[in-house]
Design a protein around this motif. Sequence first.
Motif, short mmCIF file in Angstrom:
data_model
loop_
_atom_site.label_atom_id
_atom_site.label_comp_id
_atom_site.label_asym_id
_atom_site.label_seq_id
_atom_site.Cartn_x
_atom_site.Cartn_y
_atom_site.Cartn_z
N GLU A 115 0.83 -1.21 0.00
CA GLU A 115 0.00 0.00 0.00
C GLU A 115 0.86 1.26 0.00
N SER A 138 -5.31 -6.09 -3.53
CA SER A 138 -6.67 -5.73 -3.14
C SER A 138 -7.62 -6.91 -3.30
N ALA A 139 -7.46 -7.67 -4.38
CA ALA A 139 -8.30 -8.86 -4.57
C ALA A 139 -8.04 -9.88 -3.47
N VAL A 162 -12.23 -2.05 -0.87
CA VAL A 162 -11.13 -2.85 -1.42
C VAL A 162 -11.49 -3.39 -2.81
N VAL A 163 -12.77 -3.66 -3.06
CA VAL A 163 -13.19 -4.07 -4.41
C VAL A 163 -13.01 -2.90 -5.38
N TYR A 174 -9.55 -8.70 -0.22
CA TYR A 174 -11.00 -8.89 -0.17
C TYR A 174 -11.34 -10.30 0.28
N LEU A 225 -6.74 -2.10 -11.54
CA LEU A 225 -6.70 -2.92 -12.75
C LEU A 225 -6.85 -2.04 -13.98
N TYR A 238 -10.86 -0.39 -5.08
CA TYR A 238 -9.42 -0.28 -5.32
C TYR A 238 -8.96 -1.32 -6.33
N CYS A 239 -9.40 -2.54 -6.18
CA CYS A 239 -8.99 -3.62 -7.08
C CYS A 239 -9.27 -3.26 -8.54
N PHE A 240 -10.47 -2.78 -8.82
CA PHE A 240 -10.83 -2.51 -10.20
C PHE A 240 -10.29 -1.18 -10.71
N SER A 295 -3.67 -4.03 -7.48
CA SER A 295 -4.94 -4.66 -7.81
C SER A 295 -4.99 -6.09 -7.27
N GLY A 296 -3.92 -6.83 -7.48
CA GLY A 296 -3.86 -8.20 -6.98
C GLY A 296 -3.91 -8.28 -5.47
#
Length: 125
Positions: free
Chosen positions: A53, A77-78, A100-101, A81, A108, A103-105, A74-75
């Motif tokens: 982070e 964050s996934a 967190v979802v 989650y 990405l 952030y992931c997208f 992204s990874g």
Amino acid sequence: MKFLDGYTGHTYALLRIVAGLLFMAHGVHKYFGFPIAFDFPMSPVIYAAGAIELVAGAMIALGLFTRPAAFIASGMSAAAYWMAHGSTGLFPIANGGELVVLYCFIFLYIAARGAGIWSVDSKRG
């Protein structure tokens, strides 16, 4: 909205910078207890997440090696989650994992699009 068509690069840069700074704030919170104390025990997984982070967030905000930094963020964050939120329920709104979802997208998307304007990457060529 036709009047915003000329500002897509600027708004994307703002998205990248703000998302990177907010992600970095999670690492600052974990490592330095700022602006409030971090209330969870620091396990090796939390140390690793905080490092990602902190470093990836700063790199994304600066636009430095943006694609790999955003892909790693992204990874992470996934994984965060499914480790911290998905195990308590399927729906992000019910398990507290919507941030967190998101952030992931967002990361990405940044990994796919690249740094854009106002970035170190654009200056390096």
